[in-house]
Scaffold this motif. Structure first.
Motif, PDB file in Angstrom:
ATOM      1  N   HIS A 118       3.440   4.744  12.365  1.00  0.00           N
ATOM      2  CA  HIS A 118       3.760   4.729  11.238  1.00  0.00           C
ATOM      3  C   HIS A 118       4.589   5.881  10.479  1.00  0.00           C
ATOM      4  O   HIS A 118       4.369   7.020  10.487  1.00  0.00           O
ATOM      5  N   ARG A 128       0.897  -1.335   0.100  1.00  0.00           N
ATOM      6  CA  ARG A 128       0.060  -0.047  -0.113  1.00  0.00           C
ATOM      7  C   ARG A 128       0.800   1.189   0.140  1.00  0.00           C
ATOM      8  O   ARG A 128       1.239   1.908  -1.118  1.00  0.00           O
ATOM      9  N   ASP A 129       1.497   1.662   1.157  1.00  0.00           N
ATOM     10  CA  ASP A 129       2.393   2.842   1.159  1.00  0.00           C
ATOM     11  C   ASP A 129       3.493   2.524   0.183  1.00  0.00           C
ATOM     12  O   ASP A 129       3.973   3.506  -0.473  1.00  0.00           O
ATOM     13  N   ASN A 150      -3.207   3.848  15.077  1.00  0.00           N
ATOM     14  CA  ASN A 150      -1.838   4.287  14.516  1.00  0.00           C
ATOM     15  C   ASN A 150      -1.565   5.563  14.308  1.00  0.00           C
ATOM     16  O   ASN A 150      -2.385   6.641  14.104  1.00  0.00           O
ATOM     17  N   PRO A 206       0.702   8.171  12.932  1.00  0.00           N
ATOM     18  CA  PRO A 206       1.659   8.501  11.846  1.00  0.00           C
ATOM     19  C   PRO A 206       2.505   9.734  12.049  1.00  0.00           C
ATOM     20  O   PRO A 206       1.920  10.773  12.279  1.00  0.00           O
ATOM     21  N   PHE A 246      -8.469   6.373   8.013  1.00  0.00           N
ATOM     22  CA  PHE A 246      -7.597   7.480   8.593  1.00  0.00           C
ATOM     23  C   PHE A 246      -8.217   8.795   8.241  1.00  0.00           C
ATOM     24  O   PHE A 246      -9.232   8.811   7.326  1.00  0.00           O
ATOM     25  N   HIS A 292       7.482   8.061   8.650  1.00  0.00           N
ATOM     26  CA  HIS A 292       8.215   8.324   7.240  1.00  0.00           C
ATOM     27  C   HIS A 292       9.638   8.771   7.519  1.00  0.00           C
ATOM     28  O   HIS A 292       9.863   9.189   8.444  1.00  0.00           O
ATOM     29  N   LEU A 305      -7.155  -0.171   3.479  1.00  0.00           N
ATOM     30  CA  LEU A 305      -7.166   1.439   3.824  1.00  0.00           C
ATOM     31  C   LEU A 305      -8.412   1.947   3.087  1.00  0.00           C
ATOM     32  O   LEU A 305      -8.987   1.647   2.002  1.00  0.00           O
ATOM     33  N   GLU A 344      -4.112  11.038  10.608  1.00  0.00           N
ATOM     34  CA  GLU A 344      -2.874  11.475   9.500  1.00  0.00           C
ATOM     35  C   GLU A 344      -2.593  12.699  10.201  1.00  0.00           C
ATOM     36  O   GLU A 344      -2.771  13.881  10.796  1.00  0.00           O
ATOM     37  N   HIS A 388      -8.685  -0.201   7.587  1.00  0.00           N
ATOM     38  CA  HIS A 388      -7.823   0.657   8.240  1.00  0.00           C
ATOM     39  C   HIS A 388      -8.306   2.124   7.940  1.00  0.00           C
ATOM     40  O   HIS A 388      -8.204   2.556   6.775  1.00  0.00           O
ATOM     41  N   THR A 406       3.522  11.202   9.497  1.00  0.00           N
ATOM     42  CA  THR A 406       3.098  11.572   7.971  1.00  0.00           C
ATOM     43  C   THR A 406       4.232  11.825   6.949  1.00  0.00           C
ATOM     44  O   THR A 406       4.696  11.536   5.847  1.00  0.00           O
ATOM     45  N   SER A 416      -6.142   5.895  12.047  1.00  0.00           N
ATOM     46  CA  SER A 416      -4.959   6.672  12.044  1.00  0.00           C
ATOM     47  C   SER A 416      -5.252   8.046  11.881  1.00  0.00           C
ATOM     48  O   SER A 416      -6.100   8.648  10.978  1.00  0.00           O
TER      49      SER A 416
HETATM   50  O1  KIV Z   1       1.596   8.338   6.473  1.00  0.00           O
HETATM   51  C1  KIV Z   1       0.318   8.374   6.497  1.00  0.00           C
HETATM   52  O2  KIV Z   1       0.087   9.125   7.428  1.00  0.00           O
HETATM   53  C2  KIV Z   1      -0.247   7.133   6.142  1.00  0.00           C
HETATM   54  C3  KIV Z   1      -1.622   6.961   6.700  1.00  0.00           C
HETATM   55  C4  KIV Z   1      -2.623   6.481   5.683  1.00  0.00           C
HETATM   56  C5  KIV Z   1      -1.604   5.806   7.609  1.00  0.00           C
HETATM   57  O3  KIV Z   1       0.041   6.380   5.182  1.00  0.00           O
END
Ligand code: KIV
Ligand code: ZN
Length: 512
Positions: free
Chosen positions: A202, A13-14, A167, A169, A99, A204, A73, A141, A97, A171, A139
């Motif tokens: 989550h 997904r991501d 969750n 994130p 968000f 990044h 998602l 976000e 999931h 982001t 989530s």
């Molecule tokens: O980075 C993010 O916030 C996401 C959410 C959909 C969990 O990918």
């Protein structure tokens, strides 16, 4: 007794959101099957509302894959949630999931909604998802840039509405380990019903801190980590699964209270598969799965590794599915690794032979970035077949071109005396052979000439084999060099030396 950290893989997904990383259905199925072998706890298979292809992939994975939870998602919107529920219908274990962004910047500019409305929409989204599946994750976000007090309200409300995983994130990969750890600790302490949900993170990787932030989150109460194979994902990607898993395993002294269910021996295979299918090349120096992660080139390191692996290796390569560490032979390598490699290749050389070959290897390594096994074989075979050299090549210079008469200047050494001459020829090879003839006072007739690249690449080692007729004797000569004209001259001179040696011993092949 250690606590298990749940590994939620979002490569499909991501990860698939990495520019250019799209995979087709067959490829996604292959990755999902490999994630089962890797023993992840959850597979986020896609975003069903995003495209018919995504829907189909989530559905196919839900229909076939058994073991991990299959996650779809959805935004906090009815059509998204219905699509996710539909795609997940046949899953053995399914999770929706949902968000919704909670940071001021996202609420004001992207969603154009006030806090109260966001709060209501988040709760409604979770409640709706809950009608279809038991397991709902929420989530907020851009949580790391959200107002912490508002975040507490949202998290509390979604848990009340039935979310069993919350969750958090980072982001945009903005947070730092200390700050992110504090946020998780704050939520863990302040959200009144937090014990009814698992805290997930989550992270990044925009500042290269995705993994560090995830580890900090565990230390502060997170029990699920969202990550991707090779760290792929939006922009600079997500926290990398293999790094998180191997940090917990390798630094058992620091993190002994945490473990994962991952079969780390599947890591390399999974990494290669994802890289091949997405076309996203893993950088050679990438931790755990990079080509060089278990490769040593420096002589001191190679010597250390050969004496005791843990001098320069903190993980066993086999623990991540790499057969063995690699001692790369290059200009920094030492004699120990060189001899070891030759033994691996089946050569049983005495000390003098090794030393001679090593000197030649160093000369080659200065010209050629990577020395392959085939290069070594060529180097040793040439050395082993060396007959006493009456003439030694000191220097060769060849001028050639489409508007030039090919000319070669050759300098040879005989009994310590330098002999030099020059000649022109039909081509550069012919010119060099004529110059050699003038010096050696022999006149060879070239009967056969073959050139092959011993290895691949632009800097490949060229091997020339010649058959030369000299006074009724047919002799073979061999030469190797990164320059094919030099290899050609060396081969011819090797043939002449062989002829002189055979003449002296009178045991050559008589006649032509
Ligand atoms: O980075 C993010 O916030 C996401 C959410 C959909 C969990 O990918
Ligand atoms: Zn993300």
């Amino acid at each position: 007794m250690s606590e298990q950290i749940l590994v939620f893989d979002t490569t499909l997904r991501d990860g698939e959101q990495s520019p250019g990383a799209s995979m087709n259905l067959r490829e996604k199925m292959e990755v999902a099957r490999q994630l089962v072998r890797l023993k992840v706890d959850a597979i986020e298979a896609g975003f069903p509302i995003a495209s018919p292809g995504d829907f189909e992939a989530v559905q196919a994975i839900a229909n076939e894959i058994r073991g991990p939870i299959i996650v779809g998602l959805a935004r906090c919107m009815e059509k998204d949630i219905v699509a996710a529920a539909e795609a997940l219908k046949k899953a053995e274990r399914s999770r929706i999931h949902v968000f919704l962004a909670t940071s001021k910047i996202h609420m004001e500019y992207k969603l154009k909604k006030a806090e109260a409305e966001i709060l209501r929409q988040a709760v409604e989204g979770v409640k709706l998802a809950k009608k279809y599946v038991k397991d709902v994750e929420f989530s907020p976000e851009d949580a790391s840039r959200s107002d912490p007090e508002f975040l507490v309200k949202v998290v509390e409300a979604v848990i009340d509405a039935g979310a069993s995983t919350v969750n958090i994130p980072d982001t945009v990969g903005y947070s730092t380990p200390e700050e992110f750890g504090k946020l998780i600790a704050y939520l863990n302490k302040t959200v009144s019903n937090i014990n009814q949900a698992v805290i997930s993170v989550h992270c990044h990787n925009d500042l290269g801190l995705g993994v560090a932030n995830s580890i900090s989150a565990i230390l502060n109460g997170a029990r699920q980590l969202e990550c991707t194979i090779n760290g792929i994902g939006e922009r600079a990607g997500n926290a990398s699964l293999e790094e998180i898993v191997m940090i917990l395993k390798t630094r058992d002294d620091l993190y002994k209270s945490f473990t994962t269910g991952i079969d780390s021996r599947q890591i390399m295979k999974t990494s290669r598969l994802v890289s091949n299918l997405t076309g996203i090349v893993v950088q050679p120096n990438k931790a755990i799965v990079g080509e060089n992660a278990f490769a040593h080139e420096a002589g001191i390191h190679q010597d250390g590794v050969l004496k005791k692996q843990s001098t320069y290796e903190i993980m066993r390569p086999e623990d991540v599915g790499v057969q063995e560490s690699k001692l790369v032979l290059g200009k920094h390598s030492g004699r120990h690794a060189f001899r070891d490699r030759l033994e691996h290749l089946g050569f049983d050389l005495d000390a003098d032979e090794v030393n001679r070959a090593f000197d030649r290897f160093k000369v080659l390594a200065d010209k050629k970035k990577t020395i392959y096994d085939e290069d070594l074989v060529a180097l040793i075979e040439e050395d082993l077949s060396t007959i006493p050299a009456v003439f030694e090549m000191e220097y060769i210079n060849i001028c050639t071109g489409d508007k030039t008469v090919p000319t070669a200047t050759v300098r040879l050494k005989r009994d310590g005396k330098i002999l030099e001459d020059a000649a022109t020829g039909d081509g550069p090879v012919d010119a060099s052979y004529k110059a050699i003839d003038r010096i050696t006072k022999l006149s060879g007739k070239l009967k056969d000439y073959s050139l092959k690249a011993v290895t691949g690449g632009k800097d490949a080692l060229g091997e020339v084999v010649v058959k030369v007729a000299l006074n009724n004797r047919l002799v073979v000569g061999k030469g190797t060099s990164t320059d094919i004209l030099v290899a050609s001259a060396n081969a011819y001179l090797n043939a002449i030396n062989r002829y002189l040696f055979l003449e002296e011993r009178r045991d050559g092949i008589p006649g032509l």
